[in-house]
Design a protein around this motif. Structure first.
Motif, mmCIF file in Angstrom:
data_model
loop_
_atom_site.group_PDB
_atom_site.id
_atom_site.type_symbol
_atom_site.label_atom_id
_atom_site.label_comp_id
_atom_site.label_asym_id
_atom_site.label_seq_id
_atom_site.Cartn_x
_atom_site.Cartn_y
_atom_site.Cartn_z
ATOM 1 N N ASP A 377 0.832 -1.193 0.000
ATOM 2 C CA ASP A 377 0.000 0.000 0.000
ATOM 3 C C ASP A 377 0.868 1.244 0.000
ATOM 4 N N GLU A 378 0.251 2.401 0.213
ATOM 5 C CA GLU A 378 0.991 3.658 0.114
ATOM 6 C C GLU A 378 2.047 3.820 1.204
ATOM 7 N N THR A 379 1.938 3.032 2.291
ATOM 8 C CA THR A 379 2.943 3.092 3.358
ATOM 9 C C THR A 379 3.909 1.915 3.294
ATOM 10 N N ARG A 380 3.865 1.160 2.187
ATOM 11 C CA ARG A 380 4.711 -0.018 1.943
ATOM 12 C C ARG A 380 4.366 -1.186 2.858
ATOM 13 N N GLN A 381 3.165 -1.207 3.427
ATOM 14 C CA GLN A 381 2.714 -2.387 4.149
ATOM 15 C C GLN A 381 2.459 -3.498 3.133
ATOM 16 N N LEU A 382 2.923 -4.687 3.438
ATOM 17 C CA LEU A 382 2.816 -5.811 2.509
ATOM 18 C C LEU A 382 1.399 -6.375 2.525
ATOM 19 N N LEU A 383 0.759 -6.404 1.349
ATOM 20 C CA LEU A 383 -0.615 -6.890 1.219
ATOM 21 C C LEU A 383 -0.693 -8.284 0.620
ATOM 22 N N GLY A 384 0.262 -8.631 -0.222
ATOM 23 C CA GLY A 384 0.242 -9.916 -0.910
ATOM 24 C C GLY A 384 1.279 -9.915 -2.007
ATOM 25 N N ALA A 385 1.157 -10.860 -2.928
ATOM 26 C CA ALA A 385 2.105 -10.949 -4.034
ATOM 27 C C ALA A 385 1.404 -11.475 -5.275
ATOM 28 N N VAL A 386 1.933 -11.083 -6.422
ATOM 29 C CA VAL A 386 1.386 -11.489 -7.719
ATOM 30 C C VAL A 386 2.433 -12.314 -8.442
ATOM 31 N N ASN A 387 2.031 -13.467 -8.960
ATOM 32 C CA ASN A 387 2.987 -14.265 -9.728
ATOM 33 C C ASN A 387 2.562 -14.368 -11.191
ATOM 34 N N ARG A 388 3.477 -14.824 -12.008
ATOM 35 C CA ARG A 388 3.255 -14.865 -13.450
ATOM 36 C C ARG A 388 2.076 -15.751 -13.817
ATOM 37 N N THR A 389 1.946 -16.884 -13.170
ATOM 38 C CA THR A 389 0.884 -17.824 -13.515
ATOM 39 C C THR A 389 -0.494 -17.202 -13.334
ATOM 40 N N ASP A 390 -0.700 -16.537 -12.194
ATOM 41 C CA ASP A 390 -2.012 -15.952 -11.933
ATOM 42 C C ASP A 390 -2.339 -14.815 -12.899
ATOM 43 N N VAL A 391 -1.341 -14.025 -13.260
ATOM 44 C CA VAL A 391 -1.576 -12.942 -14.215
ATOM 45 C C VAL A 391 -1.985 -13.511 -15.567
ATOM 46 N N MET A 392 -1.274 -14.523 -16.030
ATOM 47 C CA MET A 392 -1.569 -15.097 -17.345
ATOM 48 C C MET A 392 -2.930 -15.795 -17.354
ATOM 49 N N LEU A 393 -3.263 -16.499 -16.273
ATOM 50 C CA LEU A 393 -4.557 -17.167 -16.201
ATOM 51 C C LEU A 393 -5.691 -16.151 -16.188
ATOM 52 N N ALA A 394 -5.501 -15.064 -15.443
ATOM 53 C CA ALA A 394 -6.532 -14.032 -15.396
ATOM 54 C C ALA A 394 -6.734 -13.398 -16.763
ATOM 55 N N LEU A 395 -5.665 -13.125 -17.471
ATOM 56 C CA LEU A 395 -5.768 -12.516 -18.791
ATOM 57 C C LEU A 395 -6.411 -13.452 -19.807
ATOM 58 N N SER A 396 -6.198 -14.748 -19.616
ATOM 59 C CA SER A 396 -6.736 -15.724 -20.572
ATOM 60 C C SER A 396 -8.201 -16.069 -20.306
#
Length: 402
Positions: A377-396
């Motif tokens: 977030d705007e204060t650099r608190q860690l919210l999660g992570a995004v990986n390549r597989t999930d991005v590609m699956l979402a786009l497909s």
């Protein structure tokens, strides 16, 4: 009556609208499993709204979307009491709308909410400034004050200088801006939009959508917006309800509906959505498997990573702010460095993204690397992570994102 929630502006509970000579009698004897067509065939009555319940939070843009005849315009008219519901509850800021006396309803319409229609509804014989100031005139405000307020809102919708023109001298898009200005002039908390842009040319329509987004960012009104265009719903809505045959078949954030349509009817709307421009990191991010303080020892860090069968550790400082990633290979290479903390292995600045970063902007970060991209977030608190597989699956369109 259900207890009101502090942040809820509008609540609808089990709302019905049945058109015909005997709506109450039909509702009392209705087989609720019957479709709209079956009810029409057996009773001669039309179910406009069928047992609808939802909530709209303060400052939210709540979009009701559906095809022609789905009941969406009937629903918004029931909420605003332009037509009388057959049964159910409509609660606005803790006040029950159904059964409210005419005087109180008039006061709400004068001060609490305004409506913008598809067909502008401007007075052709009145100048723009008089159209915009009309609601204030009805309130009894003197001419000088209502003109001053009208000029303020005309500037908000970029129509300064057009005050003394007549509606017929303006383009369709400009006329709709006048309609919006008229709605804003009384400074309502709630705005109802009934397909306001559907009669406009595509380019003008996009401009008006952008204008509304800009206004909402400044004013944070509570908006109920009706449309038959799913792309418009996704662009404008914080939350979307999809209607069919008088019923709400799915509600959720735009990304939830795109990623998880409940049936073929909803999925048909989502198939042409430009996912790379709509879905965000928040929609596809996952929890970080191993998150450790920078003060953890290397030995403890290896134990945590092996126990979780992970490949990377997300390192945070004492305030929970993200510092960087450390891989299992880096831990193994530093095994001989007794007494060192895992924070000492954090190297070059790890790229991060915000939760509202669209997938189109994520592609270049994930395409060439197996390392997950932290979401902060705007204060650099860690919210999660995004990986390549999930991005590609979402786009497909084959997303397994949660």
């Amino acid at each position: 009556m259900p207890p009101a929630k502090i942040d809820v502006e509008i609540s609808c509970h089990n709302l019905w609208k049945i058109f015909g000579p005997h709506p109450q009698r039909v509702l009392e004897n209705l087989n609720r499993a019957h479709s709209r067509a079956e009810v029409l065939e057996t009773t001669g009555h039309v179910v406009g709204v069928k047992d609808v319940s939802f909530e709209v939070r303060r400052g939210e843009t709540f979009v009701v979307m559906g095809l022609s005849g789905s009941g969406k315009s009937t629903l918004i008219r029931c909420i605003s009491r332009l037509i009388e519901p057959t049964a159910g509850q409509v609660i606005v800021e803790g006040e029950e709308m159904i059964g409210m006396d005419d005087n109180r309803l008039r006061q709400l319409r004068l001060h609490k909410f305004s409506m913008v229609f598809q067909h502008f509804g401007l007075f052709p014989h009145r100048k723009v400034i008089d159209n915009v100031a009309y609601g204030l005139e009805v309130q009894g405000l003197d001419k000088e004050k209502r003109y001053a307020r009208a000029r303020e809102v005309l500037q908000l919708v970029s129509l300064q200088g057009w005050e003394n023109h007549y509606p017929g001298q303006l383009s369709g898009g400009m006329q709709q801006r006048v309609g919006i200005a008229r709605a804003l002039a009384v400074d309502p908390q709630i705005l109802f939009f009934d397909e306001p842009f559907s009669a406009l040319d595509p380019l003008i329509r996009r401009e008006m959508q952008d204008e509304l987004i800009h206004l909402q960012e400044m004013m944070r009104k509570t908006i109920v917006f009706i449309t038959h265009d799913f792309l418009e719903a996704v662009k404008l809505g914080d939350y979307i309800a999809i209607m069919k045959d008088g019923e709400i078949v799915q509600t959720g954030r735009p990304d939830q509906i795109i990623l998880h349509p409940v049936n073929d009817y909803v999925q048909a709307f989502t198939k042409d959505v430009p996912r790379s421009r709509v879905l965000s990191a928040k929609a596809v991010m996952r929890d970080c498997r191993v998150v450790l303080s920078a003060e953890e020892s290397l030995t403890a860090a290896r134990s945590h990573l092996q126990a979780q069968a992970g490949r990377n550790i997300f390192i945070t400082n004492a305030q929970g702010q993200f510092m960087g990633l450390v891989s299992l290979a880096e831990l193994e290479a530093a095994a001989h460095q007794n007494g060192q903390t895992v924070g000492s292995l954090v190297g070059d600045q790890q790229p991060t993204v915000r939760p509202d970063t669209i997938l189109g902007d994520l592609i270049s970060l994930v395409a060439t690397s197996d390392v997950p991209v932290p979401v902060v977030d705007e204060t650099r608190q860690l919210l999660g992570a995004v990986n390549r597989t999930d991005v590609m699956l979402a786009l497909s369109g084959l997303s397994e994102a949660r």
